[in-house]
Design an enzyme around this catalytic site. Structure first.
Site, PDB file in Angstrom:
ATOM      1  N   TYR A  24       0.831  -1.205   0.000  1.00 23.90           N
ATOM      2  CA  TYR A  24       0.000   0.000   0.000  1.00 23.90           C
ATOM      3  C   TYR A  24       0.866   1.255   0.000  1.00 23.90           C
ATOM      4  CZ  TYR A  24      -3.566   3.375   1.437  1.00 23.90           C
ATOM      5  OH  TYR A  24      -4.405   4.468   1.511  1.00 23.90           O
ATOM      6  N   LYS A  75       1.191   4.082  -3.040  1.00 23.90           N
ATOM      7  CA  LYS A  75       0.808   5.482  -2.851  1.00 23.90           C
ATOM      8  C   LYS A  75       1.992   6.422  -3.078  1.00 23.90           C
ATOM      9  CE  LYS A  75      -3.559   4.924  -1.920  1.00 23.90           C
ATOM     10  NZ  LYS A  75      -4.593   5.422  -2.860  1.00 23.90           N
TER      11      LYS A  75
END
Length: 259
Positions: free
Chosen positions: A164, A168
């Site tokens: 994650y 990002k």
């Protein structure tokens, strides 16, 4: 000097936007915020029924045009199809909000290829493809705004979020390249990076005081973000109020990353 009306700079009447991840949490708040500003909307998520229900509610509440396109953003072909169908819905787009995202918390030593690939596909490849395809059409029209929803986890490491956080961080850089290449054609690209947002999911994960307290003490404003805090930032970046803002990652974290 010409008088200036501040509210008019946020007016999106006549603009057309695609919002991904539209039917859950932050996405729904973004949809309602853009609709309240007068924007016509193409809504995308995986479930057609949920999209139809949201579209009916938004039409009734705000009187804007709303179309829906169900798509699985982990599938590249589906993502390409979404771009084409969304552009065709209202004969072009003025705003793209890449909001959809997934997270599968895992320790580094437990990461598997399946969850890594799905996370990068949804959180990075999909907004990159949509930014490319929709951005190309915006560039041909000479204007547009792309807003990518990233996360503070893209700049500050978060345990158990290997894929994650990586996705990002890469999304922020992808946004800057979009800004660099599309800017000369009148298309702006920016990202928004919130900390914890108290959507239904946020409430489930951070609702317990014992878990929330150590995180809250690191946020100078002393609270987590509400969905409206983030959707307000999205509206700013989508509107003419930010006409000279391009290639920026707007952090919405109450000062968390400043400490």
């Amino acid at each position: 000097m010409t008088p200036r009306s501040i509210p008019e700079s946020f007016d999106l009447t006549g603009r057309r936007a695609l919002v991904t991840g539209a039917t859950q949490g932050l996405g729904t708040d973004v949809v309602r915020t853009l609709a309240a500003a007068g924007c016509d909307l193409v809504l995308s998520a995986r479930t057609h029924e949920a999209l139809q229900a949201l579209a009916a509610a938004v039409r009734g509440d705000h009187g804007v045009r709303v179309e829906v396109v169900a798509a699985d953003l982990s599938d590249a072909a589906d993502t390409e199809s979404l771009a084409s169908r969304a552009l065709a819905a209202f004969d072009g787009l003025d705003v793209l909000v890449n909001n959809a995202g997934v997270s599968f918390p895992q320790r580094v030593v437990d990461v598997d290829a399946g969850t890594w690939d799905r996370t990068l596909a949804v959180n990075l490849r999909a907004p990159a493809l949509l930014g490319s395809r929709v951005g190309r059409a915006m560039a041909a029209a000479g204007r547009g705004s792309i807003v990518n929803v990233s996360s503070v986890a893209g700049s500050l490491a978060l345990a158990e979020h290997f894929a994650y956080s990586s996705s990002k961080a890469a999304l922020v850089m992808a946004t800057k390249v979009l800004a660099l290449e599309l800017g000369p054609s009148g298309v702006r690209a920016n990202s928004v990076s919130p900390t914890v947002v108290m959507t239904e999911m946020g409430q489930r994960v951070w609702g317990e005081q014992a878990k929330a307290a150590p995180m809250l003490v690191r946020i100078p404003l002393g609270r987590f973000a509400q969905p409206g805090d983030v959707s307000g930032a999205v509206l700013f970046l989508a509107s003419d109020a930010s006409a000279m803002v391009n290639g920026v990652d707007l952090t919405v974290d109450g000062g968390f990353s400043a400490a």
